[in-house]
Scaffold this motif. Sequence first.
Motif, PDB file in Angstrom:
ATOM      1  N   UNK A   1      17.887 -52.552 -11.496  1.00 30.90           N
ATOM      2  CA  UNK A   1      18.998 -51.698 -11.926  1.00 30.90           C
ATOM      3  C   UNK A   1      19.431 -52.136 -13.320  1.00 30.90           C
ATOM      4  N   UNK A   2      19.989 -51.234 -14.113  1.00 31.57           N
ATOM      5  CA  UNK A   2      20.480 -51.667 -15.432  1.00 31.57           C
ATOM      6  C   UNK A   2      21.442 -52.845 -15.290  1.00 31.57           C
ATOM      7  N   UNK A   3      21.297 -53.818 -16.168  1.00 33.23           N
ATOM      8  CA  UNK A   3      22.143 -55.009 -16.125  1.00 33.23           C
ATOM      9  C   UNK A   3      23.609 -54.619 -16.330  1.00 33.23           C
ATOM     10  N   UNK A   4      24.489 -54.939 -15.381  1.00 32.95           N
ATOM     11  CA  UNK A   4      25.878 -54.495 -15.493  1.00 32.95           C
ATOM     12  C   UNK A   4      26.613 -55.068 -16.703  1.00 32.95           C
ATOM     13  N   UNK A   5      26.190 -56.237 -17.176  1.00 33.58           N
ATOM     14  CA  UNK A   5      26.894 -56.857 -18.309  1.00 33.58           C
ATOM     15  C   UNK A   5      26.483 -56.247 -19.650  1.00 33.58           C
ATOM     16  N   UNK A   6      25.198 -55.910 -19.787  1.00 31.47           N
ATOM     17  CA  UNK A   6      24.701 -55.486 -21.101  1.00 31.47           C
ATOM     18  C   UNK A   6      24.097 -54.084 -21.117  1.00 31.47           C
ATOM     19  N   UNK A   7      23.789 -53.541 -19.942  1.00 34.78           N
ATOM     20  CA  UNK A   7      23.085 -52.267 -19.882  1.00 34.78           C
ATOM     21  C   UNK A   7      21.589 -52.403 -20.077  1.00 34.78           C
ATOM     22  N   UNK A   8      21.074 -53.626 -20.169  1.00 32.11           N
ATOM     23  CA  UNK A   8      19.632 -53.841 -20.348  1.00 32.11           C
ATOM     24  C   UNK A   8      18.852 -53.124 -19.256  1.00 32.11           C
TER      25      UNK A   8
END
Length: 425
Positions: free
Chosen positions: A15-22
């Motif tokens: 899933x997209x990284x919640x902190x950075x959107x990676x």
Amino acid sequence: MTHGFDTLQVHAGARPDPATGARQTPIYQTTAYVFRDADHAAALFNLQEVGYIYSRLTNPTVAALQERVATLEGGAGAVCCSSGHAAQIMALFPLMGPGLNIVASTRAYGGTITQFSQTIKRFGWSCKFVDFDDLGAVEAAIDDNTRAVFCESIANPGGYITDLDAIAAIADKAGLPLIVDNTSATPYLCRPIEHGATLVVHSLTKYMTGNGTVTGGAVIDSGTFDWSASGKFPSLSEPEPAYHGLKFHETFGSLAFTFHSIAIGLRDLGMTMNPQGAHYTLMGIETLSLRMQRHVENAQRVAAWLENHPAVERVTYAGLPSSPYNDRVAKICPNGAGGLFTVALKGGYESCTKFVDALQIFSHVANLGDARSLVIHSASTTHRQLSEEQQIAAGAAPNVVRISIGIEDPEDLIADLDQALAQAG
């Protein structure tokens, strides 16, 4: 919504990284994780809450991989570890104890035969090796001290396909888990849980990663076995002293084996997968189906060519109509018979070594499942520790070469094999 294999191999667990959107799963290169407070830390250590404590146990990159392999295999959960050999010990660890045994197929990777015939004796465990085509012998080998039945879906080195449904019926009748090594097939070609397997093990090093960069292992739990039914599996059914008498099966149900493997197996054996290795494997799995299709197409073509070569005594590829296991392909491996097989040369041991030395595109390495085509003379390398009788039983006789077909141009592979066979005499 249910998704197809090709979608899941890209998206499951990621899933997209919640902190950075990676968008790509980050490499969480950290040993430890900050607790919210003392109560949060206590809940994690008591297994009352799921989360991250220390990377010997759990890591977000590894967790993404665990979710992906469990999803692709159709399992309830998975635990990843440092290698395929580690995965085998991890699979057996909650089931075994001194004086107990497993029943395993004679057709197995040489390192597995050594691990099961020699190394596990140091734990007080033992193994009975049986020809898994002889169903009566498999059933007869099981006794009151047997705790698991073990085989490979597509056996290394010969590409032999096991009748998983028949073996699962025997294990089920005995109230035992069936452990299937699915390394050579991958879940794209075979889903052992659908044929009755309790646990699936992988050397992720091979086809799952697919590029020969990192080692890794996985144990996937079907979540369907009743660990409390017989009293034979106290590690999972009885109170665990290290967790204040918690009973894993009673507490975690279908995830009992997975939680035990993390909370006790990784905690105490320490066979941890590193997050960078998990990242490489996650990237490799994104193209798994595409690669396996090409492995199968190339292997089919190359094996058929080899079978008609005058220097070749026989080819063991199950995808060939001449194979005694050809009828199992549609049932066990509907997407193809894999990319692994052996070739017996009429010239014997010496011809095999000359042949291996003469190849140019094929790499002479102790690995399989790479994008590159690979070759090895098992009797002088991976199966060297075994007696000639054991080598023959495992499909690695002295006149046999193991071939792992890659994703190159098949005409180039055939030309390379042709010139090497000419030099081998």
